[in-house]
Design a protein around this motif. Structure first.
Motif: not given
Ligand SMILES: Cc1ncc(COP(=O)(O)O)c(C=O)c1O
Length: 402
Positions: A50, A53, A200, A357, A368, A370
């Motif tokens: 990740i 992020i 995202e 995850t 992650n 999304t």
């Protein structure tokens, strides 16, 4: 809180008492990082795909960041935007030269960079065409940040829910739909904000030929084209900026994430014409552009923009993508496909991504989810082929267990 190190359960218990519950946090806490590895208080190691992020370009706690921060902190931390400072002007020169844009403003986050772009486009429209020219077109499924202006530009009902009335004058079109954009771009529109790849929103690439047509429409109608490269910019896709892949240049571009790689820095870059809209007194921030953040961003950008570094990101990204591309064939009932560029990759599933995850975490891998069904991979840009192999092995095992 005492000085003795806290256990994960003690951290979670204290957080439960006093942190705002604004995020669905994963019940993990980390005390140390190095490269792709993170350690929790109990000494368990995780491989981080990740990367904060899409933030930690050089992995966790790269020694050069500590050195630059230490050196600059000993000399000068902050003076405010009432004055100039050398790291700030050097960074502005580097980013404008690399991007082909003319001027830079430095903020403290991606959202704040987008606020700047929003204000710039609105002011530009009014200055050039009059009061009625203030709207900004954005895309469905976009993400531009969590301040009220950025939320107003974000095309996700779940992000906007509960915050109405939002900033007026935003409208949304489907990402990749040139006809819808053509219809939206009337004489009330000052700018169009788009992510070159929606991050995202589920690692969504534009259809072939989309951005040159967006650019042509913006030029024809006199609207500014804003690229939000907070996630895609600075090496993430194997090029300095993601717009290089898509045959169109922006009038305004926003950056964040990797720019400070964990130190909070955002930037809004613009052409001379667009930048002129934000004249003296129209916009600022107290700490944005302070020497400490600028010094570390300058070093990060210099390293990211090295051609050999970018080439490595592109080739490691290709290696990763090839590995992921075996999964739709091996698990056709579970995996739809792979998308993305460089080290911004998504595995599109036919099942919800979040439970996977959890299973990956149990195996020591942080990944992650999304857009409900997409596993997103945004590891540090320094990830190695060996580390990718470990992840692919774990991912295969988790898919096989379904
Ligand atoms: C494309 C894009 N723009 C803006 C932001 C907001 O950046 P920040 O969280 O630094 O405000 C993000 C964060 O994920 C993003 O992905």
């Amino acid at each position: 809180m005492t000085d003795s190190p806290m256990s994960t359960s003690a951290i979670l218990a204290l957080a439960d008492q006093c942190l705002l519950k604004n995020v669905n946090r994963i019940p993990l806490s980390f005390v140390k990082g190095e490269g792709l590895k993170l350690w929790d208080p109990e000494g368990r190691v995780y491989w981080d795909f990740i990367g904060g992020i899409a933030v930690c370009a050089f992995g966790h706690a790269p020694p050069f960041m500590a050195e630059v921060l230490h050196k600059q902190a000993q000399e000068l931390v902050h003076v405010s935007n009432l004055f100039y400072n050398e790291p700030m002007v050097r960074l502005a020169a580097k980013l404008t030269e690399a991007s082909g844009l003319a001027r830079a403003f430095f903020a403290n986050s991606g959202a704040e960079a987008n606020e700047t772009a929003f204000k710039m486009a609105r002011k530009y429209g009014k200055d050039k065409y009059g009061e009625g020219r203030y709207k900004i077109v954005s895309a469905h499924n976009s993400f531009h940040g969590r301040t009220l202006g950025a939320v107003s530009l974000t095309g996700q009902p779940s992000v906007q829910a509960g915050f109405a009335p939002l900033v007026p004058g935003t409208l949304f079109v489907p990402f990749g739909d040139i006809k819808a954009l053509d219809e939206a771009l009337d004489e009330t529109v000052a700018g169009v904000i788009l992510e070159p790849i929606q991050g995202e929103g589920g690692v969504t690439l534009p259809p072939e030929g989309y951005f040159p047509r967006v650019k042509a429409l913006c030029q024809e109608r006199g609207a500014l084209l804003i690229f939000d490269e907070v996630q895609t910019g600075l090496g993430r896709t194997g090029t300095d900026f993601a717009f290089r892949h898509f045959g169109a240049t922006p009038d305004i571009m926003t950056l964040g994430k990797a720019l400070g790689s964990g130190y909070p820095v955002g930037a809004c870059l613009a052409t001379e014409e667009a930048a002129a809209a934000l004249g003296p007194g129209t916009h600022s921030t107290t700490v944005g552009g302070a020497p400490l953040g600028m010094a570390v961003a300058l070093e990060l950008v210099a390293r990211i923009l090295e051609p050999a570094f970018l080439q490595r990101v592109a080739s490691v990204g290709d290696y990763f993508k090839k590995g992921l591309l075996t999964l739709p064939k091996s698990y056709p009932a579970l995996v739809e496909g792979v998308r993305g560029l460089g080290l911004l990759l998504g595995l599109n599933l036919k099942i919800p991504a979040a439970p996977l995850t959890v299973l990956l975490r149990e195996r020591g891998f942080l990944v992650n989810a999304t857009a409900g069904t997409v596993l997103r991979f945004v590891p540090p840009l320094t990830v190695t082929e060996k580390e990718i192999d470990l992840l692919l092995e774990a991912l295969s095992a988790v898919l096989a267990s379904q």
